[in-house]
Each structure stands twice: as C-alpha cells, then as structure tokens.
Design a protein around this motif. Structure first.
Motif, PDB file in Angstrom:
ATOM      1  N   ILE A  75     -27.917  34.739  88.664  1.00 16.83           N
ATOM      2  CA  ILE A  75     -27.355  35.463  89.802  1.00 16.83           C
ATOM      3  C   ILE A  75     -26.507  36.619  89.296  1.00 16.83           C
ATOM      4  O   ILE A  75     -25.873  36.530  88.244  1.00 16.83           O
ATOM      5  CB  ILE A  75     -26.516  34.540  90.713  1.00 16.83           C
ATOM      6  CG1 ILE A  75     -25.304  33.985  89.968  1.00 16.83           C
ATOM      7  CG2 ILE A  75     -27.366  33.402  91.253  1.00 16.83           C
ATOM      8  CD1 ILE A  75     -24.333  33.203  90.835  1.00 16.83           C
ATOM      9  N   THR A 108     -26.010  24.282  96.766  1.00 16.92           N
ATOM     10  CA  THR A 108     -25.520  25.576  97.254  1.00 16.92           C
ATOM     11  C   THR A 108     -26.614  26.625  97.128  1.00 16.92           C
ATOM     12  O   THR A 108     -27.240  26.761  96.078  1.00 16.92           O
ATOM     13  CB  THR A 108     -24.281  26.016  96.458  1.00 16.92           C
ATOM     14  OG1 THR A 108     -23.315  24.973  96.459  1.00 16.92           O
ATOM     15  CG2 THR A 108     -23.674  27.262  97.071  1.00 16.92           C
ATOM     16  N   SER A 109     -26.841  27.379  98.179  1.00 21.71           N
ATOM     17  CA  SER A 109     -27.877  28.398  98.150  1.00 21.71           C
ATOM     18  C   SER A 109     -27.485  29.550  97.234  1.00 21.71           C
ATOM     19  O   SER A 109     -26.304  29.780  96.958  1.00 21.71           O
ATOM     20  CB  SER A 109     -28.119  28.944  99.566  1.00 21.71           C
ATOM     21  OG  SER A 109     -27.002  29.702 100.003  1.00 21.71           O
ATOM     22  N   THR A 110     -28.486  30.288  96.782  1.00 19.59           N
ATOM     23  CA  THR A 110     -28.234  31.446  95.918  1.00 19.59           C
ATOM     24  C   THR A 110     -27.365  32.472  96.634  1.00 19.59           C
ATOM     25  O   THR A 110     -26.438  33.039  96.037  1.00 19.59           O
ATOM     26  CB  THR A 110     -29.557  32.087  95.488  1.00 19.59           C
ATOM     27  OG1 THR A 110     -30.307  31.147  94.709  1.00 19.59           O
ATOM     28  CG2 THR A 110     -29.317  33.342  94.661  1.00 19.59           C
ATOM     29  N   LEU A 111     -27.644  32.716  97.893  1.00 16.34           N
ATOM     30  CA  LEU A 111     -26.870  33.695  98.647  1.00 16.34           C
ATOM     31  C   LEU A 111     -25.401  33.303  98.716  1.00 16.34           C
ATOM     32  O   LEU A 111     -24.514  34.151  98.541  1.00 16.34           O
ATOM     33  CB  LEU A 111     -27.441  33.838 100.060  1.00 16.34           C
ATOM     34  CG  LEU A 111     -26.725  34.842 100.978  1.00 16.34           C
ATOM     35  CD1 LEU A 111     -26.752  36.236 100.363  1.00 16.34           C
ATOM     36  CD2 LEU A 111     -27.365  34.849 102.359  1.00 16.34           C
ATOM     37  N   GLU A 112     -25.112  32.035  98.954  1.00 13.46           N
ATOM     38  CA  GLU A 112     -23.717  31.605  99.016  1.00 13.46           C
ATOM     39  C   GLU A 112     -23.057  31.701  97.653  1.00 13.46           C
ATOM     40  O   GLU A 112     -21.904  32.120  97.537  1.00 13.46           O
ATOM     41  CB  GLU A 112     -23.610  30.180  99.547  1.00 13.46           C
ATOM     42  CG  GLU A 112     -22.164  29.726  99.693  1.00 13.46           C
ATOM     43  CD  GLU A 112     -22.010  28.342 100.295  1.00 13.46           C
ATOM     44  OE1 GLU A 112     -20.847  27.911 100.453  1.00 13.46           O
ATOM     45  OE2 GLU A 112     -23.036  27.696 100.593  1.00 13.46           O
ATOM     46  N   LYS A 113     -23.772  31.339  96.602  1.00 12.17           N
ATOM     47  CA  LYS A 113     -23.211  31.424  95.256  1.00 12.17           C
ATOM     48  C   LYS A 113     -22.820  32.862  94.930  1.00 12.17           C
ATOM     49  O   LYS A 113     -21.722  33.122  94.424  1.00 12.17           O
ATOM     50  CB  LYS A 113     -24.220  30.909  94.229  1.00 12.17           C
ATOM     51  CG  LYS A 113     -24.410  29.400  94.241  1.00 12.17           C
ATOM     52  CD  LYS A 113     -25.442  28.957  93.214  1.00 12.17           C
ATOM     53  CE  LYS A 113     -25.604  27.450  93.214  1.00 12.17           C
ATOM     54  NZ  LYS A 113     -26.602  26.975  92.229  1.00 12.17           N
ATOM     55  N   GLU A 114     -23.723  33.792  95.209  1.00  8.29           N
ATOM     56  CA  GLU A 114     -23.443  35.193  94.904  1.00  8.29           C
ATOM     57  C   GLU A 114     -22.290  35.723  95.751  1.00  8.29           C
ATOM     58  O   GLU A 114     -21.422  36.448  95.256  1.00  8.29           O
ATOM     59  CB  GLU A 114     -24.705  36.027  95.136  1.00  8.29           C
ATOM     60  CG  GLU A 114     -25.811  35.717  94.139  1.00  8.29           C
ATOM     61  CD  GLU A 114     -27.073  36.512  94.394  1.00  8.29           C
ATOM     62  OE1 GLU A 114     -27.793  36.799  93.426  1.00  8.29           O
ATOM     63  OE2 GLU A 114     -27.336  36.839  95.570  1.00  8.29           O
ATOM     64  N   THR A 115     -22.253  35.337  97.017  1.00 10.45           N
ATOM     65  CA  THR A 115     -21.200  35.816  97.911  1.00 10.45           C
ATOM     66  C   THR A 115     -19.839  35.281  97.481  1.00 10.45           C
ATOM     67  O   THR A 115     -18.850  36.035  97.420  1.00 10.45           O
ATOM     68  CB  THR A 115     -21.493  35.385  99.356  1.00 10.45           C
ATOM     69  OG1 THR A 115     -22.766  35.902  99.759  1.00 10.45           O
ATOM     70  CG2 THR A 115     -20.421  35.903 100.309  1.00 10.45           C
ATOM     71  N   ARG A 116     -19.771  34.003  97.176  1.00  9.86           N
ATOM     72  CA  ARG A 116     -18.496  33.397  96.771  1.00  9.86           C
ATOM     73  C   ARG A 116     -18.025  33.943  95.427  1.00  9.86           C
ATOM     74  O   ARG A 116     -16.828  34.167  95.228  1.00  9.86           O
ATOM     75  CB  ARG A 116     -18.641  31.870  96.699  1.00  9.86           C
ATOM     76  CG  ARG A 116     -18.918  31.212  98.046  1.00  9.86           C
ATOM     77  CD  ARG A 116     -17.728  31.315  98.980  1.00  9.86           C
ATOM     78  NE  ARG A 116     -17.940  30.596 100.227  1.00  9.86           N
ATOM     79  CZ  ARG A 116     -17.632  29.322 100.409  1.00  9.86           C
ATOM     80  NH1 ARG A 116     -17.083  28.625  99.421  1.00  9.86           N
ATOM     81  NH2 ARG A 116     -17.869  28.730 101.567  1.00  9.86           N
TER      82      ARG A 116
END
Length: 290
Positions: A23, A146-154
C-alpha cells in the motif's frame, strides 16, 4: 496477513514480527520485543517511526544519546545513522513503521508551504496522542480483516498528524548534491563491488583522497565508516535475495560474507532477526503473496 512471530527463547520472551504491505508504494511494519538485541550503527533510505509499548530503548542519533520509554514515539529520518539497545532490564517492545520517502513527500506536499521531504529534529517525541495513533494504526494494518482502502486512509491520516505536529516547516531536499564528491564516489564503488574484497586504499585512490581523509569525510557525512557502510550494503543485498529460493549459504558467499554464520551474525545486528526468520516473514507477507 501478518508475518510469522519469531521466538528467540529465554525469559522474557523475545520476538519479532515483520509485515510488508503493498500500500502507498510499499510499507513495512515491525512488532518486536528485544532484551539482548544490540543494533549496530546503520541508517535507512526511508523514514522509521514507531511507539514504545513497554520498557525503554537507548540509541545514539544526531550526536545525542537518547532514551525512548514506554508511551513515547521514536523516529529516524533517511540517512541519519543510529544504533539501539535496551535501556531497561527487560529490554523494550515497540511497533515500527518503515516508510518510503516518496510516501511522506506526498503527504507533506499538502501540508507544507515549501517543497521537499519533511524533516524532524527530535529522535524521541513525548506525544501521547501521536503514540496512540501509531499503535492503533499499526494494529489495524496488521489485521487481515481490514480493507486496503481503510488501511491506506488510516495510514495517511496518521502520517498527516505526525507531519503537521512535528515536522520542520522548511522541509528537506534530498539528493546527491548534499554529499562530498569523494563520499559519493566511494559509495558508488561499494554498491557496485560489495561482493568483493574491497580495500580502503583502492577506495581512497578512486575517490581522490588519502585513506585517512576519506574515512573522516565519509563518517562525518554518513555517520558510519566505509567498512560499516559496506556491511550495510551487503546485508541489504542479502535481504533482497532472501525473497527468492537460493540457499542462504550461497547468498552469504555471493554477498561478500565469509559464510552463513557470518551473514547471520551481522544480519541480526542490523535487522533484529536471522536471515532464515526474515525469509519466513517474507513468505507470509501480503506483499510477497501479491
């Protein structure tokens, strides 16, 4: 999916779990507890930031002897040499992020008025809010649910908080122009010929300095001696090749180590784990699985 936990034995138990995530250009996570581990002096090409969960770690950084204790944030910027060992009887436990400069540059570009990489003068930050954000984000990124989108956002939110609260506004531009030409030339030679038996006399001749002067200039500008830099390059090259199926003994010899035991000793002093354990982590990481 997280990497495999590595037990080294002995009370209290030592372990190191390394996870590589694909990511934001690639991020590495380290969750570890060390008691007897002593990191040799080295530097990173990227940023490292983490939080101490238990105990305390002592390290030399930017000319200071620092101690990071439970609840505090510890960090290093690209190219700054440092070491590390326990500052408490039971060592220390921590969670670390290892980040590419490009990742921080992207976040900093939206926060800083001047271009360049963010700079941080402090190696230890007493900021409970940031420490909690680092710990929370680290645990979230380790979770396979945890989804990739949430990981990147957090992760982006955590980095933005770190930069906005503690980065120097002036920024920091990285590039070869910061180095003495002789140091740059010596580094090129080491990076190209790391598997061979390089000599200080040969490096000095190519760099256009006396051996004594080269050592002084090289250590002043990189924080490590030419020999220590050679060891670091060899460990880095071995680390890259551990992603493949080659025998560790063959990797050791081809990267300039005397044998596998020699590689293992120096690899652990820089990474905190053995080559075999590092390979197991790679095999279990999402980045490796693609």
């Amino acid at each position: 999916m997280t990497g495999q936990t590595i037990a080294h034995g002995g009370p209290p138990r030592e372990f190191a779990t390394m996870t590589s995530l694909p990511i934001l250009g690639g991020v590495e996570l380290l969750h570890a507890r060390y008691v007897t581990q002593i990191f040799s002096r080295h530097f990173h090409d990227g940023y490292a930031v983490g939080c101490i969960e238990q105990g305390a770690m002592r390290f030399r950084y930017q000319g200071q002897n620092l101690v990071a204790s439970g609840g505090q944030v510890n960090l290093v910027v690209p190219g700054e040499a440092h070491d590390g060992h326990g500052a408490a009887p039971d060592g220390w436990a921590y969670r670390m992020f290892y980040l590419r400069p490009e990742t921080l540059a992207e976040v900093a570009g939206a926060l800083m008025t001047r271009p360049g990489l963010p700079d941080f003068r402090m190696g230890v930050i007493d900021d409970p809010v940031l420490a909690a954000a680092i710990s929370r984000t680290h645990r979230l990124l380790e979770s396979p649910d945890t989804s990739t989108l949430e990981k990147e956002t957090r992760l982006m939110a955590m980095l933005a908080g770190w930069i906005s609260r503690w980065a120097e506004e002036r920024g920091r531009l990285a590039g070869p122009g910061r180095e003495h030409r002789a140091v740059a030339r010596a580094r090129e030679i080491i990076q190209a010929g790391y598997g061979g038996d390089l000599s200080l006399a040969g490096l000095a001749r190519e760099a256009g300095l006396s051996p004594f002067h080269l050592v002084r200039v090289f250590e002043r500008e990189t924080g490590v001696t030419p020999h220590a830099y050679l060891t670091q390059v060899r460990v880095q090259r071995a680390r890259q090749r551990l992603a493949g199926a080659e025998r560790i003994a063959d990797i050791a010899v081809e990267c300039g180590f005397a044998d596998q035991a020699h590689l293992t000793r120096l690899f652990k002093r820089q990474t905190g784990m053995t080559p075999g354990n590092f390979r197991k982590n790679l095999q279990n990481s999402p980045l490796r699985r693609g």
